[in-house]
Design a protein around this motif. Sequence first.
Motif, PDB file in Angstrom:
ATOM      1  N   LEU A 104       0.857  -1.180   0.000  1.00  0.00           N
ATOM      2  CA  LEU A 104       0.000   0.000   0.000  1.00  0.00           C
ATOM      3  C   LEU A 104       0.892   1.227   0.000  1.00  0.00           C
ATOM      4  CD1 LEU A 104      -2.593  -1.055   2.729  1.00  0.00           C
ATOM      5  CD2 LEU A 104      -2.903  -1.134   0.243  1.00  0.00           C
ATOM      6  N   ILE A 105       0.529   2.214  -0.793  1.00  0.00           N
ATOM      7  CA  ILE A 105       1.341   3.415  -0.902  1.00  0.00           C
ATOM      8  C   ILE A 105       0.438   4.607  -1.155  1.00  0.00           C
ATOM      9  CG2 ILE A 105       1.696   3.124  -3.397  1.00  0.00           C
ATOM     10  CD1 ILE A 105       4.569   4.182  -2.989  1.00  0.00           C
ATOM     11  N   ASN A 106       0.829   5.755  -0.662  1.00  0.00           N
ATOM     12  CA  ASN A 106       0.040   6.968  -0.873  1.00  0.00           C
ATOM     13  C   ASN A 106      -0.111   7.264  -2.359  1.00  0.00           C
ATOM     14  OD1 ASN A 106       0.416  10.214  -1.329  1.00  0.00           O
ATOM     15  ND2 ASN A 106      -1.084   9.730   0.249  1.00  0.00           N
ATOM     16  N   ASP A 107      -1.292   7.729  -2.746  1.00  0.00           N
ATOM     17  CA  ASP A 107      -1.603   7.875  -4.169  1.00  0.00           C
ATOM     18  C   ASP A 107      -0.862   9.023  -4.842  1.00  0.00           C
ATOM     19  OD1 ASP A 107      -2.998   9.902  -2.888  1.00  0.00           O
ATOM     20  OD2 ASP A 107      -4.868   9.578  -3.973  1.00  0.00           O
ATOM     21  N   PHE A 108      -0.207   9.885  -4.095  1.00  0.00           N
ATOM     22  CA  PHE A 108       0.643  10.895  -4.735  1.00  0.00           C
ATOM     23  C   PHE A 108       2.105  10.451  -4.717  1.00  0.00           C
ATOM     24  CE2 PHE A 108       2.547  14.924  -5.813  1.00  0.00           C
ATOM     25  CZ  PHE A 108       1.629  15.458  -6.696  1.00  0.00           C
ATOM     26  N   GLY A 109       2.522   9.885  -3.603  1.00  0.00           N
ATOM     27  CA  GLY A 109       3.894   9.401  -3.520  1.00  0.00           C
ATOM     28  C   GLY A 109       4.206   8.324  -4.538  1.00  0.00           C
ATOM     29  N   VAL A 110       3.206   7.547  -4.929  1.00  0.00           N
ATOM     30  CA  VAL A 110       3.436   6.463  -5.889  1.00  0.00           C
ATOM     31  C   VAL A 110       3.908   6.986  -7.237  1.00  0.00           C
ATOM     32  CG1 VAL A 110       1.120   6.352  -6.906  1.00  0.00           C
ATOM     33  CG2 VAL A 110       2.471   4.254  -6.688  1.00  0.00           C
ATOM     34  N   LEU A 111       3.597   8.237  -7.551  1.00  0.00           N
ATOM     35  CA  LEU A 111       3.992   8.797  -8.846  1.00  0.00           C
ATOM     36  C   LEU A 111       5.500   8.756  -9.047  1.00  0.00           C
ATOM     37  CD1 LEU A 111       1.671  11.947  -9.076  1.00  0.00           C
ATOM     38  CD2 LEU A 111       1.259   9.641  -9.949  1.00  0.00           C
ATOM     39  N   ILE A 112       6.254   8.846  -7.980  1.00  0.00           N
ATOM     40  CA  ILE A 112       7.714   8.837  -8.077  1.00  0.00           C
ATOM     41  C   ILE A 112       8.201   7.600  -8.831  1.00  0.00           C
ATOM     42  CG2 ILE A 112       9.823   8.575  -6.709  1.00  0.00           C
ATOM     43  CD1 ILE A 112       8.748  11.444  -6.810  1.00  0.00           C
ATOM     44  N   TYR A 113       7.507   6.484  -8.659  1.00  0.00           N
ATOM     45  CA  TYR A 113       7.942   5.248  -9.306  1.00  0.00           C
ATOM     46  C   TYR A 113       7.575   5.193 -10.788  1.00  0.00           C
ATOM     47  CZ  TYR A 113       8.788   3.810  -4.535  1.00  0.00           C
ATOM     48  OH  TYR A 113       9.256   3.748  -3.241  1.00  0.00           O
TER      49      TYR A 113
END
Length: 353
Positions: A104-113
């Motif tokens: 599970l990951i925050n939906d904005f932080g995931v953009l980094i990947y």
Amino acid sequence: MPSLRTFLAGDLGGTKTLLALYSWDEKQLKQQHRRRYLSNQWTSLEPMLSDFIAHLPGEMEQPNNGCIAVAGPVRHGEARITNLPWSLKEKDLCAATGLKHLELINDFGVLIYGLPFLNDSQQVELQLPQQHLSGQGPIAVLGAGTGLGMARGLPTKDGMVALPSEGGHREFAPRSECEWQLCEWLKADLQLERLSLERVVSGTGLGHVARWRLQHSDADGHPLRDLADAWRHGADDHSDHLDLPALASQAASEGDSILQEALQLWLAAYGSAAGDLALQELCVGGLWVGGGTAAKQLQGLRSSTFLEAFRNKGRFRPFLEQLPVMAVIDPEVGLFSAACRAHMLAEQGGTLT
């Protein structure tokens, strides 16, 4: 039989959830299957995930790894969804679905990947100098939506590491007399002791900037003035019955001089915030502008109003002029980024070469 080369990706929001199966083929991710769910029609994520996996087309292999982007904070493998009465745990989701690993990951932080792997249909260039700094370094993203999201990423030998941020809640720093007046008016209007950056630099913030401009005497009789007052009282519940930011933006595009001023002020504040983030993170790998307003305000993001405010940082102007700056226009970039993260997790486990 679960597969090591297929990946479950999800983007969970308060209104809708997207779930998809991706595969790794010829050094790129390809979406194989996708379904859209209405989030509030389900009691939790576990039965939704089980339904998705149970109804995969017969020829598709079940995934072994997955990543779900969620609208809310994630700590120690647990998440509480902001606009749903759901509490999620990674271990419970794995048990319910048979996945070996799910993050599970925050939906904005995931953009980094996902950002380093976007193609030309998913992003557009805002600034790409002929001679820019080495692309091997930190990256950052900010995005104006309901609020202002920020995240940064550091490259490591095992791939990119995402670092969450709540930088959208830092203090709004006025740079001009106009911005000072806006700041003081908003603090009084919203009954606040301090004004956070996202109160101005966000989709909601554009509505507040429009309201401030419409309360001036030269806006007496303006067709949006009463609507702006009505929006003010409904803005906190984010209801969809009246979209003042969209109405203000449309009026500006049609030549309304008052709302053109409001939009220009908002774009300049946004550009300055982007420049501050670029300096803070020294993101020589690139800065991305995302969020729900990016595609809608693409012309403004390409304008000198935004870019000049981004570059106008005194002695560091030459540094900022050399940074690549892109806008994310893919509405499903969160889902794609979750797939990138799921693939990365599989690689780190030694399952892929």
